[in-house]
Design an enzyme around this catalytic site. Structure first.
Site, PDB file in Angstrom:
ATOM      1  N   SER A 148       5.106  11.728  -2.740  1.00 22.13           N
ATOM      2  CA  SER A 148       6.430  11.397  -3.174  1.00 22.13           C
ATOM      3  C   SER A 148       6.550  10.184  -3.953  1.00 22.13           C
ATOM      4  O   SER A 148       7.610   9.685  -4.319  1.00 22.13           O
ATOM      5  CB  SER A 148       7.182  11.597  -1.881  1.00 22.13           C
ATOM      6  OG  SER A 148       6.679  10.438  -1.109  1.00 22.13           O
ATOM      7  N   LYS A 172      -1.767   2.424  -9.664  1.00 27.51           N
ATOM      8  CA  LYS A 172      -2.235   3.707  -9.222  1.00 27.51           C
ATOM      9  C   LYS A 172      -2.544   4.525 -10.328  1.00 27.51           C
ATOM     10  O   LYS A 172      -3.547   5.422 -10.385  1.00 27.51           O
ATOM     11  CB  LYS A 172      -1.269   4.524  -8.397  1.00 27.51           C
ATOM     12  CG  LYS A 172      -0.885   4.138  -6.974  1.00 27.51           C
ATOM     13  CD  LYS A 172      -1.701   4.973  -6.047  1.00 27.51           C
ATOM     14  CE  LYS A 172      -1.404   4.837  -4.613  1.00 27.51           C
ATOM     15  NZ  LYS A 172      -0.264   3.811  -4.139  1.00 27.51           N
ATOM     16  N   GLY A 176       3.297  -0.444  10.816  1.00 25.37           N
ATOM     17  CA  GLY A 176       2.168   0.678  10.627  1.00 25.37           C
ATOM     18  C   GLY A 176       0.898  -0.158  10.537  1.00 25.37           C
ATOM     19  O   GLY A 176       0.152  -0.188   9.355  1.00 25.37           O
ATOM     20  N   GLU A 217      -0.844  -5.364   5.762  1.00 21.96           N
ATOM     21  CA  GLU A 217      -0.120  -3.996   5.764  1.00 21.96           C
ATOM     22  C   GLU A 217       1.283  -4.526   6.581  1.00 21.96           C
ATOM     23  O   GLU A 217       1.587  -5.430   7.402  1.00 21.96           O
ATOM     24  CB  GLU A 217      -0.958  -3.117   6.699  1.00 21.96           C
ATOM     25  CG  GLU A 217      -1.474  -3.480   7.902  1.00 21.96           C
ATOM     26  CD  GLU A 217      -2.267  -2.261   8.737  1.00 21.96           C
ATOM     27  OE1 GLU A 217      -2.567  -1.292   8.148  1.00 21.96           O
ATOM     28  OE2 GLU A 217      -2.986  -2.552   9.674  1.00 21.96           O
ATOM     29  N   ASP A 230      -2.180   0.464  11.273  1.00 25.17           N
ATOM     30  CA  ASP A 230      -3.329   1.296  11.582  1.00 25.17           C
ATOM     31  C   ASP A 230      -4.588   0.742  11.113  1.00 25.17           C
ATOM     32  O   ASP A 230      -5.661   0.807  11.873  1.00 25.17           O
ATOM     33  CB  ASP A 230      -3.117   2.655  11.031  1.00 25.17           C
ATOM     34  CG  ASP A 230      -2.920   2.771   9.701  1.00 25.17           C
ATOM     35  OD1 ASP A 230      -1.969   2.350   9.169  1.00 25.17           O
ATOM     36  OD2 ASP A 230      -3.773   3.149   9.061  1.00 25.17           O
TER      37      ASP A 230
HETATM   38  C1  LIG Z   1       0.021   3.163  -3.216  1.00 22.66           C
HETATM   39  C2  LIG Z   1       0.225   1.836  -3.145  1.00 22.66           C
HETATM   40  C3  LIG Z   1       0.050   0.845  -2.286  1.00 22.66           C
HETATM   41  C4  LIG Z   1      -0.927   1.127  -1.146  1.00 22.66           C
HETATM   42  O1  LIG Z   1      -2.328   1.435  -1.940  1.00 22.66           O
HETATM   43  P1  LIG Z   1      -3.444   2.271  -0.839  1.00 22.66           P
HETATM   44  O2  LIG Z   1      -4.396   2.152  -2.033  1.00 22.66           O
HETATM   45  O3  LIG Z   1      -3.037   3.485  -0.554  1.00 22.66           O
HETATM   46  O4  LIG Z   1      -3.839   1.406   0.100  1.00 22.66           O
HETATM   47  C5  LIG Z   1       0.453  -0.449  -2.547  1.00 22.66           C
HETATM   48  N1  LIG Z   1       1.442  -0.709  -3.415  1.00 22.66           N
HETATM   49  C6  LIG Z   1       1.839   0.218  -4.102  1.00 22.66           C
HETATM   50  C7  LIG Z   1       2.988  -0.291  -5.135  1.00 22.66           C
HETATM   51  C8  LIG Z   1       1.371   1.504  -4.053  1.00 22.66           C
HETATM   52  O5  LIG Z   1       1.972   2.378  -4.985  1.00 22.66           O
END
Ligand SMILES: *Cc1c(COP(=O)(O)O)cnc(C)c1O
Length: 321
Positions: free
Chosen positions: A79, A54, A209, A205, A211
């Site tokens: 969160s 991220k 969930g 996924e 979706d």
């Molecule tokens: C946010 C996150 C995801 C999912 O990423 P998206 O971009 O929302 O699909 C997967 N693994 C970790 C560790 C994350 O922090």
């Protein structure tokens, strides 16, 4: 919606991240290759700054702010890992950050977000409308809202991990990516299509969930209730407009795995590869193992998305509690 971002935007994001994000290692495992009969290349974003991919998207988005935006700073609600990513990126770029977190968020996550210098505003998940509150605070303070996935600069930032992976490994036969709101999957697909056009791209996924899978089948964004799963980073209720448009065009399929398969993946990472991976971070590998019979000898990229897990919870999950 503005025009969809392209691989050129991923390349521009990579230039902005240069010297700020870690170029994470690509690990191999002879045991995994022997057991499942493919050649796995693990892109280990659990070793990224703040412990998850991220950071890439948040830093890319914040580094594009103009002078006025920089002065007022960034606001986000999360969160999880996005909160820490925005907080750390803001600190590195010398701007204020305000993060809305639920009152009952784990103490360790609150502390980590504050530790990166962000102001944290707590809200009550059951009585307050988080999005309305965020919008009001953003307007009051002139701050720019950075969403966790549905933003061109966020998703192209996330796409830099697969750019690095394929530049290092050469073309792949298949790529497995975990899926929450689709920032990582859509950015990864842009890189894979450009650098390894024949590579199959799969989003994985949690079973509880699905979706994303439903959306791909239906050809429109399907909304669900917050799923009950140990994969807390993938408890999203729906894909984003940008992420879905790219996923629909560039992703071959979306598949699901159970929480038990996630624990098996976490255990394999700990026992055999000596790496700590959070439950959501095991999605891609669990999905690849499930498909192994169809991948004999194939070169398979696996994104290990993060390693932020409370140690007591980690121990309890691995102990089967
Ligand atoms: C946010 C996150 C995801 C999912 O990423 P998206 O971009 O929302 O699909 C997967 N693994 C970790 C560790 C994350 O922090």
């Amino acid at each position: 919606m503005t025009a969809l971002p392209t691989y050129d935007d991923v390349v521009a994001a990579a230039a902005r991240l240069e010297g700020h994000a870690h170029r994470t290692p690509v690990l191999r495992s002879a045991t995994a290759d022997a057991r499942w009969g493919a050649q796995f290349f693990f892109k280990c974003e659990n070793f990224q700054r703040m412990g998850a991919f991220k950071f890439r998207g948040a830093f890319n988005a914040l580094s594009r702010f103009d002078a006025a935006q920089r002065q007022a700073g960034a606001i986000a609600f999360s969160s999880g890992n996005h909160a820490q990513a925005v907080a750390l990126s803001a600190r590195l770029l010398g701007m204020p950050a305000l993060i809305l977190m639920p009152q009952d968020a784990p103490a360790a996550k609150l502390a980590a977000t504050r530790g990166y210098g962000a102001e944290v505003v707590l809200y009550d998940r059951f009585t307050e409308d988080r999005e309305a509150l965020t919008k009001r605070l953003a307007a009051e303070r002139g701050m720019t809202l950075i969403p966790p996935y549905d933003h061109p600069d966020v998703l192209t930032g996330q796409g830099t991990a697969v750019k690095e992976l394929i530049e290092e490994t050469g073309p792949l036969d298949a790529l497995y990516v975990c899926l929450g709101g689709g920032g990582l999957l859509s950015g990864s697909a842009l890189s894979a299509r450009a650098l390894s056009p024949d590579c199959k791209v799969y989003g994985i996924e949690p079973e509880a969930g699905n979706d994303g899978q439903q959306s791909l089948r239906a050809g429109r964004i399907v909304h669900i209730e917050t799923p009950r799963t140990i994969a807390d980073g993938a408890q999203t209720q729906h894909l984003g407009e940008h992420t879905f448009a790219i996923i629909r065009r560039d992703v071959d399929d979306i598949r699901t795995v159970s929480d038990a398969q996630l624990v098996d993946a976490m255990r394999f990472f700990a026992e055999r590869m000596k790496i700590v991976v959070e439950p959501t971070g095991g999605l891609a590998f669990a999905g690849a193992c499930q498909d192994a019979a169809t991948l004999p000898g194939a070169r398979v990229g696996v994104i290990v998305s993060g390693g932020n897990v409370d140690l007591a919870r980690y121990a309890a999950l691995l102990a089967g509690e």
